[in-house]
Design a protein around this motif. Structure first.
Motif, PDB file in Angstrom:
ATOM      1  N   MET A   1      15.732  12.129  44.774  1.00  0.00           N
ATOM      2  CA  MET A   1      14.461  12.355  44.085  1.00  0.00           C
ATOM      3  C   MET A   1      14.216  11.323  42.995  1.00  0.00           C
ATOM      4  SD  MET A   1      14.472  16.532  43.767  1.00  0.00           S
ATOM      5  CE  MET A   1      12.890  16.600  42.906  1.00  0.00           C
ATOM      6  N   ALA A   2      15.298  10.846  42.354  1.00  0.00           N
ATOM      7  CA  ALA A   2      15.160   9.841  41.299  1.00  0.00           C
ATOM      8  C   ALA A   2      14.934   8.445  41.854  1.00  0.00           C
ATOM      9  CB  ALA A   2      16.403   9.852  40.408  1.00  0.00           C
ATOM     10  N   GLY A   3      15.098   8.279  43.166  1.00  0.00           N
ATOM     11  CA  GLY A   3      14.882   6.979  43.784  1.00  0.00           C
ATOM     12  C   GLY A   3      16.051   6.030  43.671  1.00  0.00           C
ATOM     13  N   ASP A   4      17.232   6.554  43.300  1.00  0.00           N
ATOM     14  CA  ASP A   4      18.422   5.706  43.157  1.00  0.00           C
ATOM     15  C   ASP A   4      19.649   6.569  43.435  1.00  0.00           C
ATOM     16  OD1 ASP A   4      20.431   3.937  42.532  1.00  0.00           O
ATOM     17  OD2 ASP A   4      19.745   3.504  40.492  1.00  0.00           O
ATOM     18  N   MET A   5      20.173   6.489  44.653  1.00  0.00           N
ATOM     19  CA  MET A   5      21.300   7.329  45.037  1.00  0.00           C
ATOM     20  C   MET A   5      22.529   7.060  44.189  1.00  0.00           C
ATOM     21  SD  MET A   5      20.525   9.570  47.312  1.00  0.00           S
ATOM     22  CE  MET A   5      22.145  10.053  47.889  1.00  0.00           C
ATOM     23  N   ARG A   6      22.612   5.875  43.594  1.00  0.00           N
ATOM     24  CA  ARG A   6      23.768   5.566  42.760  1.00  0.00           C
ATOM     25  C   ARG A   6      23.878   6.504  41.569  1.00  0.00           C
ATOM     26  NH1 ARG A   6      22.637  -0.613  41.475  1.00  0.00           N
ATOM     27  NH2 ARG A   6      20.664   0.412  40.948  1.00  0.00           N
ATOM     28  N   GLN A   7      22.743   6.996  41.082  1.00  0.00           N
ATOM     29  CA  GLN A   7      22.760   7.932  39.953  1.00  0.00           C
ATOM     30  C   GLN A   7      23.441   9.239  40.351  1.00  0.00           C
ATOM     31  OE1 GLN A   7      21.818   6.872  37.038  1.00  0.00           O
ATOM     32  NE2 GLN A   7      20.864   4.960  37.760  1.00  0.00           N
ATOM     33  N   GLY A   8      23.140   9.707  41.560  1.00  0.00           N
ATOM     34  CA  GLY A   8      23.786  10.928  42.039  1.00  0.00           C
ATOM     35  C   GLY A   8      25.271  10.744  42.247  1.00  0.00           C
ATOM     36  N   TRP A   9      25.651   9.591  42.807  1.00  0.00           N
ATOM     37  CA  TRP A   9      27.074   9.308  43.000  1.00  0.00           C
ATOM     38  C   TRP A   9      27.812   9.257  41.665  1.00  0.00           C
ATOM     39  CZ3 TRP A   9      29.805   9.709  47.243  1.00  0.00           C
ATOM     40  CH2 TRP A   9      29.217   9.548  48.502  1.00  0.00           C
ATOM     41  N   ALA A  10      27.181   8.686  40.645  1.00  0.00           N
ATOM     42  CA  ALA A  10      27.833   8.566  39.334  1.00  0.00           C
ATOM     43  C   ALA A  10      28.112   9.944  38.734  1.00  0.00           C
ATOM     44  CB  ALA A  10      26.964   7.742  38.379  1.00  0.00           C
ATOM     45  N   VAL A  11      27.124  10.829  38.795  1.00  0.00           N
ATOM     46  CA  VAL A  11      27.308  12.178  38.257  1.00  0.00           C
ATOM     47  C   VAL A  11      28.378  12.919  39.050  1.00  0.00           C
ATOM     48  CG1 VAL A  11      26.188  14.410  37.911  1.00  0.00           C
ATOM     49  CG2 VAL A  11      24.974  12.313  37.323  1.00  0.00           C
ATOM     50  N   LEU A  12      28.337  12.787  40.376  1.00  0.00           N
ATOM     51  CA  LEU A  12      29.334  13.439  41.220  1.00  0.00           C
ATOM     52  C   LEU A  12      30.731  12.903  40.929  1.00  0.00           C
ATOM     53  CD1 LEU A  12      29.889  15.427  43.558  1.00  0.00           C
ATOM     54  CD2 LEU A  12      29.579  13.507  45.131  1.00  0.00           C
ATOM     55  N   ALA A  13      30.845  11.599  40.686  1.00  0.00           N
ATOM     56  CA  ALA A  13      32.152  11.004  40.384  1.00  0.00           C
ATOM     57  C   ALA A  13      32.719  11.567  39.086  1.00  0.00           C
ATOM     58  CB  ALA A  13      32.025   9.489  40.297  1.00  0.00           C
ATOM     59  N   ALA A  14      31.868  11.692  38.067  1.00  0.00           N
ATOM     60  CA  ALA A  14      32.333  12.249  36.789  1.00  0.00           C
ATOM     61  C   ALA A  14      32.811  13.682  36.966  1.00  0.00           C
ATOM     62  CB  ALA A  14      31.205  12.180  35.758  1.00  0.00           C
ATOM     63  N   MET A  15      32.046  14.486  37.693  1.00  0.00           N
ATOM     64  CA  MET A  15      32.448  15.874  37.955  1.00  0.00           C
ATOM     65  C   MET A  15      33.782  15.920  38.691  1.00  0.00           C
ATOM     66  SD  MET A  15      28.908  17.609  39.297  1.00  0.00           S
ATOM     67  CE  MET A  15      27.517  17.987  38.228  1.00  0.00           C
ATOM     68  N   THR A  16      33.908  15.101  39.731  1.00  0.00           N
ATOM     69  CA  THR A  16      35.097  15.148  40.587  1.00  0.00           C
ATOM     70  C   THR A  16      36.348  14.716  39.846  1.00  0.00           C
ATOM     71  OG1 THR A  16      33.701  14.683  42.517  1.00  0.00           O
ATOM     72  CG2 THR A  16      36.068  14.373  42.778  1.00  0.00           C
ATOM     73  N   LEU A  17      36.247  13.687  39.034  1.00  0.00           N
ATOM     74  CA  LEU A  17      37.422  13.201  38.294  1.00  0.00           C
ATOM     75  C   LEU A  17      37.945  14.272  37.339  1.00  0.00           C
ATOM     76  CD1 LEU A  17      36.361   9.511  37.579  1.00  0.00           C
ATOM     77  CD2 LEU A  17      38.244  10.272  39.048  1.00  0.00           C
ATOM     78  N   ILE A  18      37.052  14.910  36.607  1.00  0.00           N
ATOM     79  CA  ILE A  18      37.492  15.981  35.697  1.00  0.00           C
ATOM     80  C   ILE A  18      38.092  17.133  36.489  1.00  0.00           C
ATOM     81  CG2 ILE A  18      36.778  17.637  33.932  1.00  0.00           C
ATOM     82  CD1 ILE A  18      34.564  15.722  33.132  1.00  0.00           C
ATOM     83  N   PHE A  19      37.433  17.478  37.588  1.00  0.00           N
ATOM     84  CA  PHE A  19      37.912  18.600  38.406  1.00  0.00           C
ATOM     85  C   PHE A  19      39.308  18.332  38.950  1.00  0.00           C
ATOM     86  CE2 PHE A  19      38.344  20.377  42.730  1.00  0.00           C
ATOM     87  CZ  PHE A  19      38.364  21.723  42.404  1.00  0.00           C
TER      88      PHE A  19
END
Length: 603
Positions: A306-324
């Motif tokens: 929706m934001a027009g940049d899939m990299r933004q979604g990957w970045a947020v997912l990466a931060a979540m996954t690393l902490i998890f």
């Protein structure tokens, strides 16, 4: 960590990613205005619902109108669920003849399910009729999850808008989230669960004869209902023999699927996902963990699309996954450790081909350490609260991990919608801090972050710690708060801290040693749940409305990239620091002190 734990975690994340990516792209289409290809028949049903209900589906809403509609809808739902519990003794689909739920428990349960918390101070099979479970609890599981999805849709529209006042239409987002996402996924998962052995029926409870009779003792009771005492003042015990057992029935599979997919967590049975009818096999256990994370992870890709940049979604997912991953490794390692108290008694706690080893107290032998601890991390990283083991029985540091995952603000994947919009609040805070360091007006996704946004972000982030710490402080100072503590000392404090952390962060799991089904806790926790939900949603919608009205600026040489490793590291740092700093004193009084006491006792 054992090899089994590492392989299980890796397999879980791999399957999750494979399912979340296509689902995320699909949800982005659901959030859009255009019809979803191949689902024209659902669009006809959607339009029919708008006509029947008279909802203004074609009206664009500003953030205030959106927030009012959201709160009104959830308030009306709360009155309905409360009335359903109070009147269930007169209503059908009640084969056990269960009576009305008490006023304070009804109030707590109502707020709990409306706020997507599903804190349960009652035993489901002993308290709620089939009608109440389905029409009250299961329906609110859908509506509260759809509310969370609607809010994240509105926030992402605020980022994606090219300067406008609308953030969408709440009624459309609610209906489409339910009709296109939650209902199809729940139906499919329910069928799979029934195939695994989960029950789905409306039969009365079954009275079965035991293969082996069970002998036990109970206090002898006089005619006035008081216990009979002997000369020493101790209760006189009577021998009893149990020859039968009552086995609860009910429509479990249909409630179980949305309980997980909607990150609700409230179980049909008191034992929740530790009950064999609610979680019958190792495969159903794995699918339950996947279901909890599926939509929160998928929404990261929805955000990028929706934001027009899939990299933004990957970045947020990466931060979540690393902490998890770090936190999951922590709880797995802590629970694989031998308990010194049992070690002193000569109990064998070594992992072998015959046993899981480690601290197996409160865990199902069919799941062992690995599946139990991964489930604990998943359910508390997401604001789900379903459990397949008893967190109260974990080692002190093992129990601190679920506590911390909630105290981060339920943004490590988090609830359906709530986790992502919570993480985006931290992302805005991160770019604001970065902007201060380099002397530039902070921007995120081309939108300038200014004073108003920061005030709303601060409110959204700090409201839950304020509720947790204030509620805990009151509970430990007054008699109604301390009387329910069965384990005085550091662990008792942890039980109270866990209860308010779970309630304010809309998780719903518990350190079950706390007797919380009392008027004091029912009211106090309900207050924490309501404001922990809606006092966060309103500022988030205010941010969405403010951002929607701003021009989206093009990136230039001075724009901080928000999709690379540097930003991911900054985002993780902000989440961890804000979470830890708020709770360090409380954690020191609870699980940390308990850990030191356990491992230094006798030295």
């Amino acid at each position: 960590m054992t090899t089994q734990s590492i392989l299980l975690l890796a397999a879980f994340l791999a399957v999750l990613l494979a399912g979340a990516y296509p689902l995320g792209l699909y949800m982005a289409k659901v959030a859009g205005d255009a019809p979803v290809r191949g689902l024209g028949w659902l669009q006809k049903l959607e339009n029919l619902l708008y006509r029947w209900s008279g909802l203004p589906a074609d009206k664009a809403m500003g953030w205030k109108s959106y927030a009012i509609a959201l709160i009104v809808f959830n308030t009306v739902g709360a009155f309905f669920v409360y009335g359903l519990q109070r009147l269930q003794g007169f209503l059908p689909l009640n084969p056990q003849g269960l009576g009305a739920v008490s006023p304070d428990s009804s109030f707590n349960t109502t707020i709990s399910f409306v706020a997507n918390t599903n804190w349960q101070g009652y035993g489901g099979e002993q308290t709620m009729s089939y009608l109440t479970q389905m029409l009250g609890m299961a329906c609110q599981n859908f509506f509260s999850a759809a509310t969370g999805i609607a809010v994240i849709f509105a926030l992402v529209r605020g980022f994606a808008s090219r300067s406008g006042k609308s953030i969408g239409n709440f009624w459309v987002d609610l209906v489409r989230s339910t009709l296109y996402i939650l209902l199809p996924l729940s139906l499919a998962l329910s069928v799979v669960f029934m195939g695994e052995g989960m029950i789905q029926n409306f039969s009365p409870y079954k009275e079965v004869t035991l293969l082996d009779q069970v002998a036990y003792e109970t206090p002898k009771v006089a005619a006035d209902g008081q216990a009979v005492l002997d000369a020493a003042g101790k209760p006189v015990m009577e021998a009893q023999v149990a020859t039968t057992q009552t086995i609860a029935m009910g429509p479990v599979a249909s409630q179980e699927s949305i309980k997980l997919l909607g990150t609700n967590g409230g179980g049909f049975f008191n034992a929740n996902s530790a009950h064999p009818y609610e979680n019958p096999t190792a495969l159903s256990n794995f699918l339950q963990m996947l279901a909890i994370f599926l939509i929160p992870a998928g929404l990261c890709f929805t955000f990028g699309s929706m934001a027009g940049d899939m990299r933004q979604g990957w970045a947020v997912l990466a931060a979540m996954t690393l902490i998890f991953v770090v936190m999951t490794a922590g709880v797995m390692s802590a629970e694989q450790q031998a308990n010194p108290a049992l070690q002193a008694l000569g109990v064998d706690q070594q992992a072998s081909s015959l046993q899981a080893g480690g601290n197996m107290e409160g865990k199902e032998t069919r799941f062992g350490i690995s599946s139990s601890t991964l489930f604990a991390a998943v359910t508390t990283a997401a604001s789900c609260g379903a459990v397949n083991s008893m967190h109260d029985s974990y080692m002190p540091l093992g129990g601190m991990v679920p506590l911390l995952l909630m105290q981060f603000g339920e943004v490590i994947f988090g609830g359906v919608g709530t986790g992502l919009y919570g993480m985006l609040m931290f992302a805005i805070l991160a770019v604001f801090i970065a902007g201060l360091m380099i002397g530039r007006t902070p921007e995120y996704l081309g939108k300038k972050i200014q004073a108003y946004e920061m005030k709303m972000v601060s409110l959204a982030i700090l409201v839950t710690p304020a509720l947790v710490l204030t509620g805990t402080a009151i509970a430990v100072m007054v008699e109604p708060g301390t009387v329910g503590v069965a384990n005085p000392g550091a662990h008792g404090f942890s039980e109270i801290l866990y209860a308010f952390t779970s309630a304010a962060n809309n998780n719903g799991s518990a350190f079950a040693g706390l007797s919380a089904n009392t008027p004091f806790y029912n009211v106090m926790l309900a207050i924490a749940m309501w404001f922990g939900r809606f006092a966060v949603i309103v500022p988030v919608l205010a941010v969405a409305g403010s951002l929607a009205g701003k021009q989206r600026l093009s990136a230039n040489a001075g724009t901080m990239p928000t999709h690379g490793p540097m930003f991911i590291g900054l985002l993780i740092g902000v989440v961890v620091l804000v979470g830890v700093l708020n709770y360090v004193p409380a954690l020191a009084l609870g699980p940390i002190v308990e850990h030191l006491q356990l491992f230094t006792r006798g030295q």
